[in-house]
Design a protein around this motif. Structure first.
Motif, PDB file in Angstrom:
ATOM      1  N   ALA A 135       0.805  -1.244   0.126  1.00  0.00           N
ATOM      2  CA  ALA A 135       0.064  -0.152   0.020  1.00  0.00           C
ATOM      3  C   ALA A 135       0.822   1.291  -0.084  1.00  0.00           C
ATOM      4  CB  ALA A 135      -0.872  -0.040   1.278  1.00  0.00           C
ATOM      5  N   LEU A 136       1.941   1.171   0.573  1.00  0.00           N
ATOM      6  CA  LEU A 136       2.829   2.357   1.094  1.00  0.00           C
ATOM      7  C   LEU A 136       3.600   2.543  -0.550  1.00  0.00           C
ATOM      8  CD1 LEU A 136       4.278   1.978   4.605  1.00  0.00           C
ATOM      9  CD2 LEU A 136       2.657   3.815   3.684  1.00  0.00           C
ATOM     10  N   THR A 137       3.798   1.643  -1.117  1.00  0.00           N
ATOM     11  CA  THR A 137       4.688   1.632  -2.407  1.00  0.00           C
ATOM     12  C   THR A 137       3.485   2.283  -3.532  1.00  0.00           C
ATOM     13  OG1 THR A 137       5.936  -0.204  -1.746  1.00  0.00           O
ATOM     14  CG2 THR A 137       5.763   0.419  -4.180  1.00  0.00           C
ATOM     15  N   LEU A 138       2.357   1.794  -3.534  1.00  0.00           N
ATOM     16  CA  LEU A 138       1.313   2.355  -4.292  1.00  0.00           C
ATOM     17  C   LEU A 138       1.103   3.766  -4.256  1.00  0.00           C
ATOM     18  CD1 LEU A 138      -1.017  -0.794  -4.694  1.00  0.00           C
ATOM     19  CD2 LEU A 138       0.294   0.140  -6.435  1.00  0.00           C
ATOM     20  N   LEU A 139       0.883   4.179  -2.719  1.00  0.00           N
ATOM     21  CA  LEU A 139       0.568   5.518  -2.466  1.00  0.00           C
ATOM     22  C   LEU A 139       1.693   6.203  -2.952  1.00  0.00           C
ATOM     23  CD1 LEU A 139      -1.023   5.212   1.007  1.00  0.00           C
ATOM     24  CD2 LEU A 139      -2.026   5.946  -0.929  1.00  0.00           C
ATOM     25  N   ASN A 140       2.984   6.049  -2.797  1.00  0.00           N
ATOM     26  CA  ASN A 140       4.026   6.823  -3.059  1.00  0.00           C
ATOM     27  C   ASN A 140       4.026   6.816  -4.707  1.00  0.00           C
ATOM     28  OD1 ASN A 140       5.762   7.682  -0.778  1.00  0.00           O
ATOM     29  ND2 ASN A 140       6.347   5.519  -0.538  1.00  0.00           N
ATOM     30  N   ARG A 141       3.629   5.853  -5.203  1.00  0.00           N
ATOM     31  CA  ARG A 141       3.589   5.990  -6.841  1.00  0.00           C
ATOM     32  C   ARG A 141       2.542   6.955  -7.310  1.00  0.00           C
ATOM     33  NH1 ARG A 141       1.892   0.538 -10.042  1.00  0.00           N
ATOM     34  NH2 ARG A 141       1.200   1.551 -11.811  1.00  0.00           N
ATOM     35  N   VAL A 142       1.601   7.347  -6.499  1.00  0.00           N
ATOM     36  CA  VAL A 142       0.511   8.368  -6.895  1.00  0.00           C
ATOM     37  C   VAL A 142       0.726   9.516  -6.137  1.00  0.00           C
ATOM     38  CG1 VAL A 142      -0.883   6.621  -7.798  1.00  0.00           C
ATOM     39  CG2 VAL A 142      -1.407   7.408  -5.427  1.00  0.00           C
ATOM     40  N   GLY A 143       1.762   9.846  -5.402  1.00  0.00           N
ATOM     41  CA  GLY A 143       2.201  11.038  -4.805  1.00  0.00           C
ATOM     42  C   GLY A 143       1.505  11.273  -3.335  1.00  0.00           C
ATOM     43  N   LEU A 144       1.113  10.093  -2.894  1.00  0.00           N
ATOM     44  CA  LEU A 144       0.372  10.144  -1.435  1.00  0.00           C
ATOM     45  C   LEU A 144       0.893   9.612  -0.549  1.00  0.00           C
ATOM     46  CD1 LEU A 144      -3.474  10.141  -3.091  1.00  0.00           C
ATOM     47  CD2 LEU A 144      -2.194  11.855  -2.281  1.00  0.00           C
ATOM     48  N   GLY A 145       2.156   9.291  -0.563  1.00  0.00           N
ATOM     49  CA  GLY A 145       2.898   8.377   0.481  1.00  0.00           C
ATOM     50  C   GLY A 145       2.792   9.235   1.967  1.00  0.00           C
ATOM     51  N   ASP A 146       2.610  10.378   1.772  1.00  0.00           N
ATOM     52  CA  ASP A 146       2.600  11.299   3.347  1.00  0.00           C
ATOM     53  C   ASP A 146       1.172  11.125   3.735  1.00  0.00           C
ATOM     54  OD1 ASP A 146       1.574  12.910   1.055  1.00  0.00           O
ATOM     55  OD2 ASP A 146       2.382  14.800   2.001  1.00  0.00           O
ATOM     56  N   ARG A 147       0.165  10.619   3.048  1.00  0.00           N
ATOM     57  CA  ARG A 147      -1.045  10.506   3.601  1.00  0.00           C
ATOM     58  C   ARG A 147      -1.659   9.313   3.850  1.00  0.00           C
ATOM     59  NH1 ARG A 147      -2.509  15.105   4.884  1.00  0.00           N
ATOM     60  NH2 ARG A 147      -4.439  15.316   4.066  1.00  0.00           N
ATOM     61  N   ALA A 148      -0.822   8.484   4.076  1.00  0.00           N
ATOM     62  CA  ALA A 148      -1.213   7.206   4.558  1.00  0.00           C
ATOM     63  C   ALA A 148      -2.146   7.121   5.922  1.00  0.00           C
ATOM     64  CB  ALA A 148      -0.045   6.054   4.742  1.00  0.00           C
ATOM     65  N   ASP A 149      -1.729   7.952   6.728  1.00  0.00           N
ATOM     66  CA  ASP A 149      -2.371   7.901   8.198  1.00  0.00           C
ATOM     67  C   ASP A 149      -3.446   8.913   8.256  1.00  0.00           C
ATOM     68  OD1 ASP A 149      -0.804   6.087   9.253  1.00  0.00           O
ATOM     69  OD2 ASP A 149       0.765   7.425   9.612  1.00  0.00           O
ATOM     70  N   ALA A 150      -3.844   9.598   7.206  1.00  0.00           N
ATOM     71  CA  ALA A 150      -4.885  10.714   7.126  1.00  0.00           C
ATOM     72  C   ALA A 150      -6.170  10.004   6.868  1.00  0.00           C
ATOM     73  CB  ALA A 150      -4.662  11.462   5.924  1.00  0.00           C
ATOM     74  N   TYR A 151      -7.372  10.371   7.230  1.00  0.00           N
ATOM     75  CA  TYR A 151      -8.609   9.929   6.937  1.00  0.00           C
ATOM     76  C   TYR A 151      -9.135  10.512   5.741  1.00  0.00           C
ATOM     77  CZ  TYR A 151      -8.387   7.768  11.647  1.00  0.00           C
ATOM     78  OH  TYR A 151      -8.092   7.173  12.654  1.00  0.00           O
ATOM     79  N   PRO A 152     -10.245   9.939   4.960  1.00  0.00           N
ATOM     80  CA  PRO A 152     -10.865  10.300   3.755  1.00  0.00           C
ATOM     81  C   PRO A 152     -11.084  11.830   3.755  1.00  0.00           C
ATOM     82  CG  PRO A 152     -11.605   8.064   3.902  1.00  0.00           C
ATOM     83  CD  PRO A 152     -10.565   8.565   5.434  1.00  0.00           C
ATOM     84  N   ALA A 153     -11.866  12.359   5.080  1.00  0.00           N
ATOM     85  CA  ALA A 153     -12.249  13.516   5.021  1.00  0.00           C
ATOM     86  C   ALA A 153     -11.199  14.702   5.005  1.00  0.00           C
ATOM     87  CB  ALA A 153     -13.288  13.741   6.383  1.00  0.00           C
ATOM     88  N   GLN A 154      -9.886  14.351   5.151  1.00  0.00           N
ATOM     89  CA  GLN A 154      -8.903  15.307   5.049  1.00  0.00           C
ATOM     90  C   GLN A 154      -8.520  15.148   3.741  1.00  0.00           C
ATOM     91  OE1 GLN A 154      -6.818  12.921   8.414  1.00  0.00           O
ATOM     92  NE2 GLN A 154      -6.881  14.929   9.279  1.00  0.00           N
ATOM     93  N   LEU A 155      -8.784  14.559   2.785  1.00  0.00           N
ATOM     94  CA  LEU A 155      -8.131  14.489   1.283  1.00  0.00           C
ATOM     95  C   LEU A 155      -9.217  15.246   0.375  1.00  0.00           C
ATOM     96  CD1 LEU A 155      -6.572  12.364   2.540  1.00  0.00           C
ATOM     97  CD2 LEU A 155      -6.853  10.963   0.641  1.00  0.00           C
ATOM     98  N   SER A 156      -8.660  15.847  -0.682  1.00  0.00           N
ATOM     99  CA  SER A 156      -9.222  16.626  -1.773  1.00  0.00           C
ATOM    100  C   SER A 156      -9.930  15.280  -2.534  1.00  0.00           C
ATOM    101  CB  SER A 156      -8.271  17.211  -2.767  1.00  0.00           C
ATOM    102  OG  SER A 156      -7.567  16.510  -3.466  1.00  0.00           O
ATOM    103  N   GLY A 157     -10.942  15.715  -3.416  1.00  0.00           N
ATOM    104  CA  GLY A 157     -11.567  14.657  -4.439  1.00  0.00           C
ATOM    105  C   GLY A 157     -10.716  13.957  -5.053  1.00  0.00           C
ATOM    106  N   GLY A 158      -9.642  14.868  -5.586  1.00  0.00           N
ATOM    107  CA  GLY A 158      -8.688  14.244  -6.577  1.00  0.00           C
ATOM    108  C   GLY A 158      -7.852  13.272  -5.858  1.00  0.00           C
TER     109      GLY A 158
END
Length: 258
Positions: A135-158
């Motif tokens: 999961a961390l590898t894939l999140l890094n691949r799409v530029g979201l490696g630093d958001r692993a511990d965030a909750y969906p409400a803290q993310l933009s739609g994109g």
């Protein structure tokens, strides 16, 4: 890379409502090869999403066949390689088809990392630590490696839609289905999601995409399908469809959207 290995063979697929009064799908036939990137365009109500959702039986077709990896998944039983008749479990095949919808369907009470590891651990039996690393590898691949511990409400739609895409990839699907994945996004967020999909197409992933983004369809699609009134009206390479359309209905549609 595209091959001649057929991964999906759809034959004469129909979906009718109210008897035969409403024909959402009216005899659709289509072969998908491994590594194909097929983009489906057409006006609202043309049957695009119904067709896509029928591929993993989220919509139950009225008739026709869908052969996925050699098995007709519209049947209740199939014969395996040893000649044994077995009961078909559609969930076994849905695991191999990643699906990304208009809306992200993330669990709001779970972190992004938990959203991504839940299905691989529970459904595929993946080791929790292995799932976390993937999961961390894939999140890094799409530029979201630093958001692993965030909750969906803290993310933009994109960002949520990028998470939805890599969450589907966690199951290591044979084919990815996208149902208008950018239509619920603000215009400035569309590009970041399409960029992830472009990169995915370049890796050789088999993709079937319903979209209103004509520029994306032209740039990424290896094959473009135009649907209208539940039928495939015209199909071909992007240049054929966009620069040299043959069908009058397609010509009229492109005049409105380009």
């Amino acid at each position: 890379m595209q091959t001649d290995t057929k991964i999906l063979q759809v034959t004469n697929l129909k979906k009718h409502y109210n008897g035969e009064e409403i024909k959402a799908l009216d005899g659709v036939s289509l072969d998908i090869n491994q590594g194909d990137v097929v983009v489906i365009i057409g006006p609202s109500g043309s049957g695009k999403s119904t067709f896509l959702r029928s591929l993993n039986l989220l919509e139950q077709p009225t008739s026709g066949s869908i052969v996925f990896e050699g098995v007709d998944i519209t049947k209740k039983k199939f014969t395996d390689a040893d000649g044994k008749v077995k009961k078909l479990n559609i969930d076994d095949y849905r695991k191999k088809m990643g699906m990304v919808f208009q809306h992200f369907n993330l669990f709001p009470h779970m972190t992004i990392l938990k959203n991504m590891t839940l299905a691989p651990v529970k459904v595929k039996g993946m080791n929790e630590e292995e799932a976390k690393q993937k999961a961390l590898t894939l999140l890094n691949r799409v530029g979201l490696g630093d958001r692993a511990d965030a909750y969906p409400a803290q993310l933009s739609g994109g960002q949520k839609q990028r998470v939805a895409i890599v969450r589907a990839l966690m199951m290591e699907p044979a084919v990815m289905l996208f149902d208008e994945p950018t239509s619920a996004l603000d215009p400035e967020m569309v590009g970041e999601v399409l960029e992830v999909m472009k990169e995915l197409a370049q890796t050789g992933m088999t993709m079937i995409i319903v979209t209103h983004e004509m520029g994306f369809a032209r740039e990424v699609g290896k094959r473009v399908i135009f649907m209208d009134a539940g039928k495939i009206v015209e199909q071909g390479g992007p240049e054929d469809i966009f620069a040299n359309p043959q069908n009058p209905r397609l010509k009229a549609f492109l005049k409105k959207v380009l």
